[in-house]
Each structure stands twice: as structure tokens, then as C-alpha cells.
Design a protein around this motif. Sequence first.
Motif, PDB file in Angstrom:
ATOM      1  N   PHE A  17       7.025  12.156  -9.284  1.00 43.99           N
ATOM      2  CA  PHE A  17       5.733  12.765  -9.010  1.00 43.99           C
ATOM      3  C   PHE A  17       4.826  12.884 -10.232  1.00 43.99           C
ATOM      4  N   LEU A  18       5.377  13.104 -11.403  1.00 43.96           N
ATOM      5  CA  LEU A  18       4.538  13.353 -12.568  1.00 43.96           C
ATOM      6  C   LEU A  18       4.703  12.349 -13.695  1.00 43.96           C
ATOM      7  N   GLY A  19       5.885  11.809 -13.863  1.00 42.93           N
ATOM      8  CA  GLY A  19       6.167  10.940 -15.004  1.00 42.93           C
ATOM      9  C   GLY A  19       5.226   9.758 -15.116  1.00 42.93           C
ATOM     10  N   TRP A  20       4.879   9.142 -14.010  1.00 40.40           N
ATOM     11  CA  TRP A  20       4.006   7.970 -14.030  1.00 40.40           C
ATOM     12  C   TRP A  20       2.575   8.341 -14.381  1.00 40.40           C
ATOM     13  N   ALA A  21       2.155   9.538 -14.031  1.00 38.95           N
ATOM     14  CA  ALA A  21       0.766   9.946 -14.282  1.00 38.95           C
ATOM     15  C   ALA A  21       0.523  10.310 -15.739  1.00 38.95           C
TER      16      ALA A  21
ATOM     17  N   ARG B 278       3.830   6.942   4.716  1.00 37.17           N
ATOM     18  CA  ARG B 278       3.614   6.684   6.141  1.00 37.17           C
ATOM     19  C   ARG B 278       3.378   5.206   6.439  1.00 37.17           C
ATOM     20  N   VAL B 279       2.974   4.424   5.436  1.00 37.35           N
ATOM     21  CA  VAL B 279       2.654   3.020   5.664  1.00 37.35           C
ATOM     22  C   VAL B 279       3.816   2.116   5.283  1.00 37.35           C
ATOM     23  N   CYS B 280       4.334   2.264   4.064  1.00 38.17           N
ATOM     24  CA  CYS B 280       5.361   1.326   3.583  1.00 38.17           C
ATOM     25  C   CYS B 280       6.769   1.916   3.580  1.00 38.17           C
ATOM     26  N   ALA B 281       6.917   3.189   3.909  1.00 35.40           N
ATOM     27  CA  ALA B 281       8.208   3.884   4.011  1.00 35.40           C
ATOM     28  C   ALA B 281       8.945   4.009   2.682  1.00 35.40           C
ATOM     29  N   GLY B 282       8.279   3.767   1.574  1.00 34.93           N
ATOM     30  CA  GLY B 282       8.880   3.973   0.259  1.00 34.93           C
ATOM     31  C   GLY B 282       8.754   5.436  -0.133  1.00 34.93           C
ATOM     32  N   PRO B 283       9.478   5.848  -1.171  1.00 35.20           N
ATOM     33  CA  PRO B 283       9.334   7.223  -1.654  1.00 35.20           C
ATOM     34  C   PRO B 283       7.886   7.473  -2.093  1.00 35.20           C
ATOM     35  N   TRP B 284       7.314   8.556  -1.584  1.00 35.11           N
ATOM     36  CA  TRP B 284       5.931   8.857  -1.928  1.00 35.11           C
ATOM     37  C   TRP B 284       5.888   9.686  -3.198  1.00 35.11           C
ATOM     38  N   PRO B 285       5.005   9.413  -4.118  1.00 34.59           N
ATOM     39  CA  PRO B 285       3.919   8.453  -4.067  1.00 34.59           C
ATOM     40  C   PRO B 285       4.407   7.036  -4.359  1.00 34.59           C
ATOM     41  N   CYS B 286       4.139   6.154  -3.413  1.00 31.63           N
ATOM     42  CA  CYS B 286       4.506   4.746  -3.559  1.00 31.63           C
ATOM     43  C   CYS B 286       3.542   4.087  -4.557  1.00 31.63           C
ATOM     44  N   ALA B 287       3.760   2.837  -4.851  1.00 34.06           N
ATOM     45  CA  ALA B 287       2.926   2.137  -5.837  1.00 34.06           C
ATOM     46  C   ALA B 287       1.453   2.135  -5.440  1.00 34.06           C
TER      47      ALA B 287
ATOM     48  N   ALA C 173     -12.438  -6.081   8.902  1.00 35.53           N
ATOM     49  CA  ALA C 173     -13.331  -5.128   8.258  1.00 35.53           C
ATOM     50  C   ALA C 173     -12.869  -3.684   8.425  1.00 35.53           C
ATOM     51  N   THR C 174     -11.913  -3.432   9.331  1.00 32.61           N
ATOM     52  CA  THR C 174     -11.451  -2.067   9.534  1.00 32.61           C
ATOM     53  C   THR C 174     -10.648  -1.615   8.327  1.00 32.61           C
ATOM     54  N   PRO C 175     -10.841  -0.368   7.891  1.00 34.48           N
ATOM     55  CA  PRO C 175     -10.114   0.111   6.714  1.00 34.48           C
ATOM     56  C   PRO C 175      -8.628   0.259   6.999  1.00 34.48           C
ATOM     57  N   ARG C 176      -7.842   0.048   5.977  1.00 39.32           N
ATOM     58  CA  ARG C 176      -6.395   0.218   6.111  1.00 39.32           C
ATOM     59  C   ARG C 176      -6.038   1.689   6.089  1.00 39.32           C
ATOM     60  N   ARG C 177      -4.885   2.007   6.654  1.00 40.35           N
ATOM     61  CA  ARG C 177      -4.408   3.385   6.630  1.00 40.35           C
ATOM     62  C   ARG C 177      -4.038   3.761   5.205  1.00 40.35           C
ATOM     63  N   PRO C 178      -4.397   4.951   4.773  1.00 43.53           N
ATOM     64  CA  PRO C 178      -4.025   5.367   3.416  1.00 43.53           C
ATOM     65  C   PRO C 178      -2.525   5.624   3.314  1.00 43.53           C
ATOM     66  N   HIS C 179      -2.007   5.425   2.151  1.00 46.01           N
ATOM     67  CA  HIS C 179      -0.588   5.650   1.881  1.00 46.01           C
ATOM     68  C   HIS C 179      -0.380   7.136   1.599  1.00 46.01           C
ATOM     69  N   LEU C 180      -0.158   7.899   2.661  1.00 46.25           N
ATOM     70  CA  LEU C 180       0.018   9.343   2.570  1.00 46.25           C
ATOM     71  C   LEU C 180       1.474   9.705   2.836  1.00 46.25           C
ATOM     72  N   PRO C 181       1.910  10.896   2.382  1.00 49.30           N
ATOM     73  CA  PRO C 181       3.309  11.279   2.579  1.00 49.30           C
ATOM     74  C   PRO C 181       3.603  11.723   4.001  1.00 49.30           C
TER      75      PRO C 181
END
Length: 95
Positions: free
Chosen positions: A86-90, A27-36, A11-19
Motif C-alpha cells: 500500500f505505501l512502499g511503491w508510493a 475489481r477488474v484484474c483480480a490482482g492484489p489492490w492497488p494493482c499496477a 469510446a466508452t470509458p473502462r471500469r476503474p481499478h477499484l478494490p
Amino acid sequence: MPRTALDDRTATPRRPHLPLRPLWLCRVCAGPWPCAVARLTLRQEYAHDRIALSIYLCTVLHDAAADLYRLNPHDGPDPTALYVRFLGWAALPDR
């Protein structure tokens, strides 16, 4: 160990995927931020205000470009790659 202890952990919340700055890796998956996951989270958070999402992403793009250039001034970050990251996907329409 009581059975409720396992339920409490799930039930504990997961850590957010922050840079992680100045590397701009997740910080969580070590991929280029913003990750998926960060992209999905941002799209949900800004679902009703896409302009605000674009403004936020422009701000972090500016910060990332400065940080990444400071880390590697000779080869610097590729502006096109940073835009796509950073912008193309948005800018893509909802499907």
C-alpha cells in the motif's frame, strides 16, 4: 450492424481499478489492490500532491488491515507485506 456501433463501444470509458472489499482485490484484474493500473492512476491523480496520496494510502492500509484480519484472524496479514503493497511503491521517487 452499422459501423458506428463498433466505434461507440471503443469510446466508452473502462471500469476503474477499484478494490473489492473485504478481500482487497482489484475489481477488474483480480490482482492484489492497488494493482499496477491502480498505482499508475493514483500517481497521476495525486501527481501534484504526494502528501495527500500518502495520507489516502495510509487510510486504505488501515481499512485493509482491519478487513483482512477479520477474514483470517489466526494468520492475519503480514504488516511488512501490507506496507510494501500500500505505501512502499508510493514512497519511491519519480523516475
